[in-house]
Design a protein around this motif. Structure first.
Motif, PDB file in Angstrom:
ATOM      1  N   MET A 194       0.849  -1.175   0.000  1.00 33.23           N
ATOM      2  CA  MET A 194       0.000   0.000   0.000  1.00 33.23           C
ATOM      3  C   MET A 194       0.895   1.239   0.000  1.00 33.23           C
ATOM      4  SD  MET A 194      -3.068   1.121   2.593  1.00 33.23           S
ATOM      5  CE  MET A 194      -3.712  -0.514   2.560  1.00 33.23           C
ATOM      6  N   ARG A 195       0.608   2.155  -0.890  1.00 32.69           N
ATOM      7  CA  ARG A 195       1.388   3.393  -0.980  1.00 32.69           C
ATOM      8  C   ARG A 195       0.935   4.381   0.083  1.00 32.69           C
ATOM      9  NH1 ARG A 195       0.582   4.694  -7.204  1.00 32.69           N
ATOM     10  NH2 ARG A 195      -1.473   4.106  -6.563  1.00 32.69           N
ATOM     11  N   ARG A 196       1.906   5.004   0.722  1.00 30.39           N
ATOM     12  CA  ARG A 196       1.621   6.086   1.660  1.00 30.39           C
ATOM     13  C   ARG A 196       1.617   7.365   0.836  1.00 30.39           C
ATOM     14  NH1 ARG A 196       6.216   5.187   5.857  1.00 30.39           N
ATOM     15  NH2 ARG A 196       7.297   5.401   3.902  1.00 30.39           N
ATOM     16  N   SER A 197       0.534   8.111   0.932  1.00 30.79           N
ATOM     17  CA  SER A 197       0.365   9.254   0.048  1.00 30.79           C
ATOM     18  C   SER A 197      -0.088  10.492   0.800  1.00 30.79           C
ATOM     19  CB  SER A 197      -0.672   8.934  -1.034  1.00 30.79           C
ATOM     20  OG  SER A 197      -0.296   7.815  -1.784  1.00 30.79           O
ATOM     21  N   ALA A 198       0.078  11.609   0.131  1.00 30.37           N
ATOM     22  CA  ALA A 198      -0.413  12.898   0.624  1.00 30.37           C
ATOM     23  C   ALA A 198      -1.284  13.501  -0.466  1.00 30.37           C
ATOM     24  CB  ALA A 198       0.760  13.820   0.937  1.00 30.37           C
ATOM     25  N   LEU A 199      -2.320  14.202  -0.043  1.00 34.51           N
ATOM     26  CA  LEU A 199      -3.226  14.845  -0.983  1.00 34.51           C
ATOM     27  C   LEU A 199      -3.279  16.326  -0.664  1.00 34.51           C
ATOM     28  CD1 LEU A 199      -5.397  14.549  -3.229  1.00 34.51           C
ATOM     29  CD2 LEU A 199      -7.072  14.250  -1.401  1.00 34.51           C
ATOM     30  N   PHE A 200      -2.975  17.161  -1.648  1.00 28.45           N
ATOM     31  CA  PHE A 200      -2.994  18.614  -1.506  1.00 28.45           C
ATOM     32  C   PHE A 200      -4.038  19.156  -2.475  1.00 28.45           C
ATOM     33  CE2 PHE A 200       0.736  18.651   1.073  1.00 28.45           C
ATOM     34  CZ  PHE A 200       1.498  17.595   0.626  1.00 28.45           C
ATOM     35  N   ILE A 201      -5.061  19.820  -1.954  1.00 27.08           N
ATOM     36  CA  ILE A 201      -6.175  20.297  -2.777  1.00 27.08           C
ATOM     37  C   ILE A 201      -6.176  21.819  -2.813  1.00 27.08           C
ATOM     38  CG2 ILE A 201      -8.681  20.282  -3.088  1.00 27.08           C
ATOM     39  CD1 ILE A 201      -8.625  17.767  -1.161  1.00 27.08           C
ATOM     40  N   ASP A 202      -6.061  22.382  -3.994  1.00 25.20           N
ATOM     41  CA  ASP A 202      -6.226  23.823  -4.185  1.00 25.20           C
ATOM     42  C   ASP A 202      -7.728  24.023  -4.400  1.00 25.20           C
ATOM     43  OD1 ASP A 202      -6.526  26.401  -5.202  1.00 25.20           O
ATOM     44  OD2 ASP A 202      -4.597  26.347  -6.223  1.00 25.20           O
ATOM     45  N   PHE A 203      -8.451  24.310  -3.321  1.00 23.15           N
ATOM     46  CA  PHE A 203      -9.906  24.326  -3.353  1.00 23.15           C
ATOM     47  C   PHE A 203     -10.458  25.252  -4.439  1.00 23.15           C
ATOM     48  CE2 PHE A 203     -14.107  25.819  -2.363  1.00 23.15           C
ATOM     49  CZ  PHE A 203     -14.782  24.641  -2.052  1.00 23.15           C
ATOM     50  N   ASP A 204      -9.933  26.469  -4.518  1.00 24.37           N
ATOM     51  CA  ASP A 204     -10.484  27.457  -5.450  1.00 24.37           C
ATOM     52  C   ASP A 204     -10.456  26.939  -6.890  1.00 24.37           C
ATOM     53  OD1 ASP A 204      -9.845  28.590  -2.974  1.00 24.37           O
ATOM     54  OD2 ASP A 204      -9.580  30.580  -3.818  1.00 24.37           O
ATOM     55  N   ASN A 205      -9.354  26.339  -7.277  1.00 24.68           N
ATOM     56  CA  ASN A 205      -9.239  25.811  -8.638  1.00 24.68           C
ATOM     57  C   ASN A 205      -9.982  24.489  -8.808  1.00 24.68           C
ATOM     58  OD1 ASN A 205      -7.616  27.779 -10.026  1.00 24.68           O
ATOM     59  ND2 ASN A 205      -5.997  27.208  -8.628  1.00 24.68           N
ATOM     60  N   PHE A 206      -9.933  23.644  -7.804  1.00 21.69           N
ATOM     61  CA  PHE A 206     -10.637  22.361  -7.848  1.00 21.69           C
ATOM     62  C   PHE A 206     -12.142  22.583  -7.992  1.00 21.69           C
ATOM     63  CE2 PHE A 206     -12.634  19.005  -5.076  1.00 21.69           C
ATOM     64  CZ  PHE A 206     -12.500  17.953  -5.961  1.00 21.69           C
ATOM     65  N   PHE A 207     -12.707  23.376  -7.101  1.00 23.78           N
ATOM     66  CA  PHE A 207     -14.141  23.636  -7.124  1.00 23.78           C
ATOM     67  C   PHE A 207     -14.539  24.446  -8.361  1.00 23.78           C
ATOM     68  CE2 PHE A 207     -17.834  26.255  -5.518  1.00 23.78           C
ATOM     69  CZ  PHE A 207     -18.769  25.235  -5.610  1.00 23.78           C
ATOM     70  N   GLY A 208     -13.748  25.479  -8.668  1.00 23.88           N
ATOM     71  CA  GLY A 208     -14.056  26.308  -9.837  1.00 23.88           C
ATOM     72  C   GLY A 208     -14.034  25.515 -11.132  1.00 23.88           C
ATOM     73  N   GLY A 209     -13.057  24.618 -11.273  1.00 18.57           N
ATOM     74  CA  GLY A 209     -12.979  23.784 -12.471  1.00 18.57           C
ATOM     75  C   GLY A 209     -14.142  22.831 -12.585  1.00 18.57           C
ATOM     76  N   LEU A 210     -14.502  22.187 -11.470  1.00 17.48           N
ATOM     77  CA  LEU A 210     -15.656  21.283 -11.483  1.00 17.48           C
ATOM     78  C   LEU A 210     -16.952  22.042 -11.735  1.00 17.48           C
ATOM     79  CD1 LEU A 210     -14.968  18.874  -8.482  1.00 17.48           C
ATOM     80  CD2 LEU A 210     -15.019  18.289 -10.904  1.00 17.48           C
ATOM     81  N   ASN A 254      -4.434  33.842  -4.498  1.00 13.59           N
ATOM     82  CA  ASN A 254      -4.245  33.614  -3.071  1.00 13.59           C
ATOM     83  C   ASN A 254      -2.934  32.948  -2.675  1.00 13.59           C
ATOM     84  OD1 ASN A 254      -4.595  30.919  -3.693  1.00 13.59           O
ATOM     85  ND2 ASN A 254      -6.610  30.766  -2.770  1.00 13.59           N
ATOM     86  N   GLY A 255      -2.116  32.532  -3.577  1.00 18.04           N
ATOM     87  CA  GLY A 255      -0.828  31.936  -3.230  1.00 18.04           C
ATOM     88  C   GLY A 255      -0.899  30.494  -2.780  1.00 18.04           C
ATOM     89  N   ALA A 256      -2.049  29.843  -2.922  1.00 17.09           N
ATOM     90  CA  ALA A 256      -2.172  28.443  -2.514  1.00 17.09           C
ATOM     91  C   ALA A 256      -1.201  27.563  -3.283  1.00 17.09           C
ATOM     92  CB  ALA A 256      -3.605  27.947  -2.719  1.00 17.09           C
ATOM     93  N   ASP A 257      -0.969  27.878  -4.552  1.00 18.66           N
ATOM     94  CA  ASP A 257      -0.083  27.042  -5.364  1.00 18.66           C
ATOM     95  C   ASP A 257       1.328  26.996  -4.779  1.00 18.66           C
ATOM     96  OD1 ASP A 257       0.234  29.732  -6.026  1.00 18.66           O
ATOM     97  OD2 ASP A 257       0.260  29.390  -8.181  1.00 18.66           O
ATOM     98  N   ILE A 258       1.827  28.110  -4.309  1.00 13.84           N
ATOM     99  CA  ILE A 258       3.162  28.151  -3.731  1.00 13.84           C
ATOM    100  C   ILE A 258       3.180  27.411  -2.398  1.00 13.84           C
ATOM    101  CG2 ILE A 258       4.945  29.662  -2.753  1.00 13.84           C
ATOM    102  CD1 ILE A 258       4.092  31.706  -4.949  1.00 13.84           C
ATOM    103  N   ARG A 259       2.157  27.600  -1.582  1.00 15.36           N
ATOM    104  CA  ARG A 259       2.082  26.883  -0.285  1.00 15.36           C
ATOM    105  C   ARG A 259       2.011  25.384  -0.503  1.00 15.36           C
ATOM    106  NH1 ARG A 259      -1.086  29.452   4.465  1.00 15.36           N
ATOM    107  NH2 ARG A 259      -0.081  27.648   5.398  1.00 15.36           N
ATOM    108  N   ILE A 260       1.269  24.949  -1.527  1.00 11.55           N
ATOM    109  CA  ILE A 260       1.163  23.517  -1.814  1.00 11.55           C
ATOM    110  C   ILE A 260       2.536  22.954  -2.176  1.00 11.55           C
ATOM    111  CG2 ILE A 260       0.278  21.837  -3.481  1.00 11.55           C
ATOM    112  CD1 ILE A 260      -2.349  23.470  -3.489  1.00 11.55           C
TER     113      ILE A 260
END
Length: 161
Positions: A1-17, A103-109
């Motif tokens: 099983m792979r140990r993973s991390a998930l980083f979600i840029d909400f504004d782009n994720f929600f806006g795109g959907l 908002n700079g989320a991309d750099i924080r991610i």
């Protein structure tokens, strides 16, 4: 099983959907549990392929979009915070830095993914319009010599060296 991390840029994720399928977008952010489990299990729910070590969502608490159901109203991103925290996802506030709502989320991610790469692979970066950035991020996580592919190189190099 792979140990993973998930980083979600909400504004782009929600806006795109939202631009693709408004009903599906609202379902996804009002109940992130099902798609989070689907990402962990793939096609076989009985045999998960990844274990989440870190779940993080970057959200502009003052951000909003026009409601596609009623154009006279706005949908405020902060409304969805409790749904993400209840699903076990840490929500990080990324308020707007510009009038254009950047908002700079991309750099924080990117910085968080690099800082948290020990013990987990940052396999999922959810930014709807950023296939190239995600590829570059994966390269940088695997090999520091690829940091030059990332934005804000000077800031990143000083934070990881």
């Amino acid at each position: 099983m792979r140990r993973s991390a998930l980083f979600i840029d909400f504004d782009n994720f929600f806006g795109g959907l939202l631009g693709t399928d408004p009903a599906a977008a609202l379902r996804a952010v009002e109940n992130p549990g099902p798609w989070l489990r689907a990402l962990a299990t793939g096609l076989d729910a009985a045999h998960p392929t990844r274990r989440w070590l870190l779940l993080r969502c970057y959200l502009n608490p003052g951000g909003s979009v026009q409601d596609p159901r009623d154009p006279s109203k706005r949908i405020y991103f902060s409304t969805f915070r409790p749904f993400f925290t209840q699903a076990g996802i840490e929500v990080v506030d990324c308020p707007s830095l510009t009038r254009g709502a950047k908002n700079g989320a991309d750099i924080r991610i990117v910085v968080d993914a690099i800082e948290n790469r020990e013990g987990a692979r940052a396999e999922a970066v959810m930014r709807e319009h950023s296939r190239l950035a995600a590829r570059n991020l994966r390269l940088a996580i695997r090999n520091r010599t690829h940091l030059d592919l990332l934005p804000a190189l000077a800031l990143l190099k000083s934070s990881v060296e």
